[in-house]
Write an enzyme that holds these catalytic residues in place. Structure first.
Site, mmCIF file in Angstrom:
data_model
loop_
_atom_site.group_PDB
_atom_site.id
_atom_site.type_symbol
_atom_site.label_atom_id
_atom_site.label_comp_id
_atom_site.label_asym_id
_atom_site.label_seq_id
_atom_site.Cartn_x
_atom_site.Cartn_y
_atom_site.Cartn_z
ATOM 1 N N CYS A 107 0.851 -1.192 0.000
ATOM 2 C CA CYS A 107 0.000 0.000 0.000
ATOM 3 C C CYS A 107 0.883 1.236 0.000
ATOM 4 O O CYS A 107 1.881 1.282 0.732
ATOM 5 C CB CYS A 107 -0.896 -0.020 1.235
ATOM 6 N N HIS A 149 -9.001 -3.911 -2.408
ATOM 7 C CA HIS A 149 -8.024 -3.190 -1.593
ATOM 8 C C HIS A 149 -8.399 -1.708 -1.507
ATOM 9 O O HIS A 149 -8.435 -1.127 -0.419
ATOM 10 C CB HIS A 149 -6.627 -3.357 -2.205
ATOM 11 N N GLU A 150 -8.688 -1.095 -2.651
ATOM 12 C CA GLU A 150 -9.020 0.333 -2.671
ATOM 13 C C GLU A 150 -10.393 0.587 -2.043
ATOM 14 O O GLU A 150 -10.583 1.579 -1.331
ATOM 15 C CB GLU A 150 -8.966 0.884 -4.100
#
Length: 193
Positions: A107, A149-150
């Site tokens: 990230c 993830h986002e």
């Protein structure tokens, strides 16, 4: 203009983000700046909280990954899909497959760290595109992983929340260094302290 990436330890990364309307002030400029920020930092996705905005907006570009893979990896990680380059506004995941798979994730808000995360192999997501057209699409494999993830960022969730307890304990010192701004990232960052 490339923006500073919000570092782990910042409150905004733990907020459940607000939906926005097409009238959100400066939206197009923000999206353009997010693309520039993501590319400058070497990412494949970026969520608004990562540029200090608690709104339900994220961008994904897996085309760059897809184009760099050999045919065998493409078949394994993308199946029948290709890479995507999309803006997701007010997204809601409405369905996840029963099949899950683990892979390493990193990230931009947690530089130089990664961990194994299990994600649904495919998802169906409702969202608005940049022009605020309402879309419902299903994505699988690597595309679905990056989207999840986002999307998590807009829910105040970080990938480290999904790693095993032992992995998180091994990350503790590095996480503290990031939160305290005691790192030298390759891109501009905004630290909590």
């Amino acid at each position: 203009m490339a923006l500073a990436v919000t570092a782990y330890g910042s409150k905004v990364l733990r907020e459940v983000c607000e939906e926005i309307t097409p009238e959100f002030e400066g939206l197009n400029t923000l999206i353009d700046n997010m693309w520039e920020t993501m590319y400058e930092a070497g990412g494949v996705g970026l969520a608004a909280p990562q540029v200090n905005k608690a709104i339900r907006l994220f961008i994904v570009d897996t085309v760059q990954v897809f184009e760099g893979m050999d045919e065998e990896d493409k078949a394994e990680l993308f199946e029948d899909e290709e890479g995507i380059k999309e803006v997701f506004i007010n997204a809601r995941i409405v369905e996840e497959s029963e099949e899950w798979w683990a892979d390493q994730e990193g990230c931009l808000s947690l530089p130089d760290l990664n961990g194994e995360v299990e994600r649904a192999w495919s998802i169906t997501i409702e969202y608005n595109d940049r022009e605020f057209n309402k879309l419902t699409k299903t994505f699988s494999g690597y595309n679905a992983r990056v989207i999840q993830h986002e999307y998590d960022h807009t829910e105040g969730i970080l990938y480290i929340d999904h790693v095993s307890g032992i992995s998180k304990r091994l990350m503790k010192n590095k996480l503290n260094q990031i939160a305290e701004g005691k790192i030298s990232p390759k891109y501009r960052m905004r630290f909590a302290k």
